[in-house]
Write a protein that holds these residues in place. Structure first.
Motif, PDB file in Angstrom:
ATOM      1  N   MET A   1       0.848  -1.197   0.000  1.00 12.37           N
ATOM      2  CA  MET A   1       0.000   0.000   0.000  1.00 12.37           C
ATOM      3  C   MET A   1       0.881   1.244   0.000  1.00 12.37           C
ATOM      4  SD  MET A   1      -3.044   1.346   0.043  1.00 12.37           S
ATOM      5  CE  MET A   1      -4.065  -0.059   0.473  1.00 12.37           C
ATOM      6  N   ARG A   2       0.610   2.188  -0.863  1.00 14.05           N
ATOM      7  CA  ARG A   2       1.376   3.423  -0.925  1.00 14.05           C
ATOM      8  C   ARG A   2       1.179   4.234   0.352  1.00 14.05           C
ATOM      9  NH1 ARG A   2      -0.181   6.443  -6.272  1.00 14.05           N
ATOM     10  NH2 ARG A   2       1.143   7.975  -5.241  1.00 14.05           N
ATOM     11  N   THR A   3       2.303   4.746   0.879  1.00 15.28           N
ATOM     12  CA  THR A   3       2.232   5.440   2.167  1.00 15.28           C
ATOM     13  C   THR A   3       1.444   6.744   2.085  1.00 15.28           C
ATOM     14  OG1 THR A   3       4.385   6.458   1.706  1.00 15.28           O
ATOM     15  CG2 THR A   3       4.369   4.428   3.002  1.00 15.28           C
ATOM     16  N   ASP A   4       1.473   7.435   0.923  1.00 18.90           N
ATOM     17  CA  ASP A   4       0.735   8.696   0.851  1.00 18.90           C
ATOM     18  C   ASP A   4      -0.769   8.452   0.928  1.00 18.90           C
ATOM     19  OD1 ASP A   4       0.924   7.438  -1.648  1.00 18.90           O
ATOM     20  OD2 ASP A   4       0.638   9.312  -2.744  1.00 18.90           O
ATOM     21  N   HIS A   5      -1.238   7.321   0.409  1.00 17.51           N
ATOM     22  CA  HIS A   5      -2.651   7.007   0.496  1.00 17.51           C
ATOM     23  C   HIS A   5      -3.038   6.594   1.913  1.00 17.51           C
ATOM     24  CE1 HIS A   5      -3.606   7.240  -3.843  1.00 17.51           C
ATOM     25  NE2 HIS A   5      -2.325   6.980  -3.969  1.00 17.51           N
ATOM     26  N   VAL A   6      -2.164   5.848   2.579  1.00 15.72           N
ATOM     27  CA  VAL A   6      -2.414   5.500   3.977  1.00 15.72           C
ATOM     28  C   VAL A   6      -2.444   6.759   4.833  1.00 15.72           C
ATOM     29  CG1 VAL A   6      -1.503   4.286   5.994  1.00 15.72           C
ATOM     30  CG2 VAL A   6      -1.410   3.205   3.738  1.00 15.72           C
ATOM     31  N   ALA A   7      -1.505   7.675   4.586  1.00 18.76           N
ATOM     32  CA  ALA A   7      -1.454   8.928   5.346  1.00 18.76           C
ATOM     33  C   ALA A   7      -2.726   9.739   5.117  1.00 18.76           C
ATOM     34  CB  ALA A   7      -0.224   9.741   4.944  1.00 18.76           C
ATOM     35  N   TYR A   8      -3.177   9.785   3.856  1.00 19.20           N
ATOM     36  CA  TYR A   8      -4.401  10.532   3.601  1.00 19.20           C
ATOM     37  C   TYR A   8      -5.572   9.922   4.359  1.00 19.20           C
ATOM     38  CZ  TYR A   8      -8.585  12.493   1.772  1.00 19.20           C
ATOM     39  OH  TYR A   8      -9.816  13.102   1.720  1.00 19.20           O
ATOM     40  N   ALA A   9      -5.709   8.583   4.292  1.00 13.84           N
ATOM     41  CA  ALA A   9      -6.840   7.923   4.941  1.00 13.84           C
ATOM     42  C   ALA A   9      -6.841   8.189   6.442  1.00 13.84           C
ATOM     43  CB  ALA A   9      -6.790   6.419   4.663  1.00 13.84           C
ATOM     44  N   VAL A 307     -16.770   6.246   2.098  1.00 11.95           N
ATOM     45  CA  VAL A 307     -16.671   6.008   0.654  1.00 11.95           C
ATOM     46  C   VAL A 307     -15.390   6.602   0.091  1.00 11.95           C
ATOM     47  CG1 VAL A 307     -17.700   6.612  -1.581  1.00 11.95           C
ATOM     48  CG2 VAL A 307     -19.152   5.777   0.279  1.00 11.95           C
ATOM     49  N   THR A 308     -15.085   7.841   0.454  1.00 10.62           N
ATOM     50  CA  THR A 308     -13.918   8.506  -0.130  1.00 10.62           C
ATOM     51  C   THR A 308     -12.609   7.906   0.373  1.00 10.62           C
ATOM     52  OG1 THR A 308     -14.090  10.259   1.553  1.00 10.62           O
ATOM     53  CG2 THR A 308     -15.126  10.671  -0.591  1.00 10.62           C
ATOM     54  N   VAL A 309     -12.544   7.561   1.655  1.00 14.16           N
ATOM     55  CA  VAL A 309     -11.330   6.938   2.179  1.00 14.16           C
ATOM     56  C   VAL A 309     -11.130   5.558   1.551  1.00 14.16           C
ATOM     57  CG1 VAL A 309     -10.325   5.900   4.249  1.00 14.16           C
ATOM     58  CG2 VAL A 309     -11.208   8.232   4.329  1.00 14.16           C
ATOM     59  N   ALA A 310     -12.205   4.799   1.435  1.00 13.76           N
ATOM     60  CA  ALA A 310     -12.100   3.482   0.800  1.00 13.76           C
ATOM     61  C   ALA A 310     -11.656   3.617  -0.652  1.00 13.76           C
ATOM     62  CB  ALA A 310     -13.437   2.748   0.887  1.00 13.76           C
ATOM     63  N   GLY A 311     -12.178   4.607  -1.347  1.00 17.56           N
ATOM     64  CA  GLY A 311     -11.777   4.823  -2.728  1.00 17.56           C
ATOM     65  C   GLY A 311     -10.314   5.179  -2.843  1.00 17.56           C
ATOM     66  N   ARG A 312      -9.837   6.035  -1.947  1.00 18.63           N
ATOM     67  CA  ARG A 312      -8.421   6.433  -1.972  1.00 18.63           C
ATOM     68  C   ARG A 312      -7.518   5.229  -1.697  1.00 18.63           C
ATOM     69  NH1 ARG A 312      -5.298  11.409  -2.776  1.00 18.63           N
ATOM     70  NH2 ARG A 312      -3.325  11.079  -1.706  1.00 18.63           N
ATOM     71  N   LEU A 313      -7.879   4.416  -0.716  1.00 14.10           N
ATOM     72  CA  LEU A 313      -7.069   3.245  -0.399  1.00 14.10           C
ATOM     73  C   LEU A 313      -7.093   2.227  -1.533  1.00 14.10           C
ATOM     74  CD1 LEU A 313      -7.966   2.735   3.367  1.00 14.10           C
ATOM     75  CD2 LEU A 313      -5.806   3.583   2.427  1.00 14.10           C
ATOM     76  N   ALA A 314      -8.251   2.026  -2.142  1.00 12.85           N
ATOM     77  CA  ALA A 314      -8.354   1.086  -3.252  1.00 12.85           C
ATOM     78  C   ALA A 314      -7.505   1.540  -4.430  1.00 12.85           C
ATOM     79  CB  ALA A 314      -9.810   0.925  -3.673  1.00 12.85           C
ATOM     80  N   TYR A 315      -7.526   2.837  -4.710  1.00  8.92           N
ATOM     81  CA  TYR A 315      -6.699   3.356  -5.797  1.00  8.92           C
ATOM     82  C   TYR A 315      -5.221   3.188  -5.466  1.00  8.92           C
ATOM     83  CZ  TYR A 315      -4.637   6.576  -9.147  1.00  8.92           C
ATOM     84  OH  TYR A 315      -3.861   7.124 -10.133  1.00  8.92           O
ATOM     85  N   GLY A 316      -4.858   3.446  -4.211  1.00  9.60           N
ATOM     86  CA  GLY A 316      -3.470   3.278  -3.816  1.00  9.60           C
ATOM     87  C   GLY A 316      -3.004   1.847  -3.966  1.00  9.60           C
TER      88      GLY A 316
END
Length: 327
Positions: A1-9, A307-316
């Motif tokens: 998992m990309r760290t920037d996406h984890v940080a955003y979530a 929804v938005t956090v799940a989408g960000r993590l899925a994209y990451g």
């Protein structure tokens, strides 16, 4: 998992919880500081001209996105992966808290609802301008209750869901940029003689950036209400009759979800608008519906976060293999 996406979530969740717990400060809010800066730019650039207005929008909104990008870049510089993750998470949490306004929205709506329930119409009229731009002296109790419900619906998208959508898409620059555009629209986007041309660019840009958040808000309001099928029918039938391309779907969905009738005659300072009814077959708004609208807004906001956090993590997760240089 990309760290920037984890940080955003992680940061988005923390910022959302921060808004739920403390809301907006009464003094020193970052959005208010942006408003003062945008006002100073306006005083230098204003002409009764669309080009000058477009320049004002570009300077204020573009400058905010640039600041967000520079802050995000600086947060990624710590030497260790853990340090970078912590810095990015903290920055995202602070930005999310700064741009969200769901708790203050509900608080102001409840203040007016309590005043109306106590038959203190004067207190309700004094409080209404903090929530919407309508002329309170022209409204009776039922009309004020309707104005509050409509404002809660529209601002659920503007003050919460839209920001979360753009944050998921663009990180901190997306969060700050969305709030900048939305604030500019509130400042100069209305059709007064001073801003009819100068504010055109801000108003149109707000329509564009508000489009995805408004559709997500409407969909979640339909799902979160007691009668999704009925709410969907009202939203699909009546959304297009509203003059705003983004407020229409949201208010129609709330009307269907709450089983009330929105729209009709609206009084602003110096002008009156006659809008088609949304949910014409439903009953008129009552004072008790203010609390129901606030609760629906909170459910929609929580679902939007998920929804938005799940989408960000899925994209990451999906793009992790294409970013070999990611920490």
């Amino acid at each position: 998992m990309r760290t920037d996406h984890v940080a955003y979530a992680c940061g988005a969740v923390l910022g959302f919880l921060g808004d739920r717990v403390v809301g907006d400060p009464r003094r020193g809010h970052p959005v208010a500081a942006f408003g003062r800066a945008a006002g100073a730019v306006e005083r230098r650039l204003w002409r009764d001209d669309r080009g000058r207005g477009a320049l004002h929008t570009a300077v204020c909104a573009g400058g905010t996105v640039l600041v967000g990008a520079l802050l995000a870049r600086a947060a990624r510089r710590p030497a260790t992966t853990l340090g970078g993750l912590a810095a990015e998470t903290a920055l995202t949490a602070a930005a999310t808290w700064a741009v969200l306004g769901g708790t203050t929205l509900g608080r102001e709506a409840r203040v007016i609802g309590a005043a109306l329930a106590a038959a203190d119409v004067d207190a309700a009229r004094d409080a209404l301008p903090r929530l919407c731009g309508r002329d309170p002296q022209a409204l009776d109790t039922q009309q004020m209750a309707r104005a509050v419900v409509e404002s809660v619906a529209e601002n659920t998208s503007d003050a919460v869901v839209g920001a979360l959508v753009w944050g998921a898409a663009g990180g901190v620059p997306g969060l700050l940029g969305f709030r900048a555009v939305n604030t500019l629209d509130a400042m100069v986007g209305h059709r007064s003689p001073r801003y009819r041309r100068f504010g055109w660019a801000s108003a149109r840009l707000d329509d564009v950036v508000g489009w995805p958040g408004a559709r997500l808000t409407a969909a979640l309001a339909v799902l979160a209400g007691p009668n999704p099928r009925g709410a969907w029918a009202v939203a699909r039938r009546d959304a297009g009759s509203h003059p705003s391309p983004n407020a229409g779907p949201v208010e129609a969905a709330f009307a269907g979800a709450l089983g009330v009738r929105l729209g009709g005659t609206l009084a602003y300072a110096g002008r009156v608008e006659h809008r088609p009814a949304l949910g014409a077959e439903n009953r008129p708004v009552e004072v008790a519906d203010i609390e129901r609208a606030v609760r629906l807004s909170r459910r929609v906001s929580a679902l939007a976060l998920a929804v938005t956090v799940a989408g960000r993590l899925a994209y990451g997760a999906a793009t992790m293999g294409t970013h070999q240089g990611d920490r």
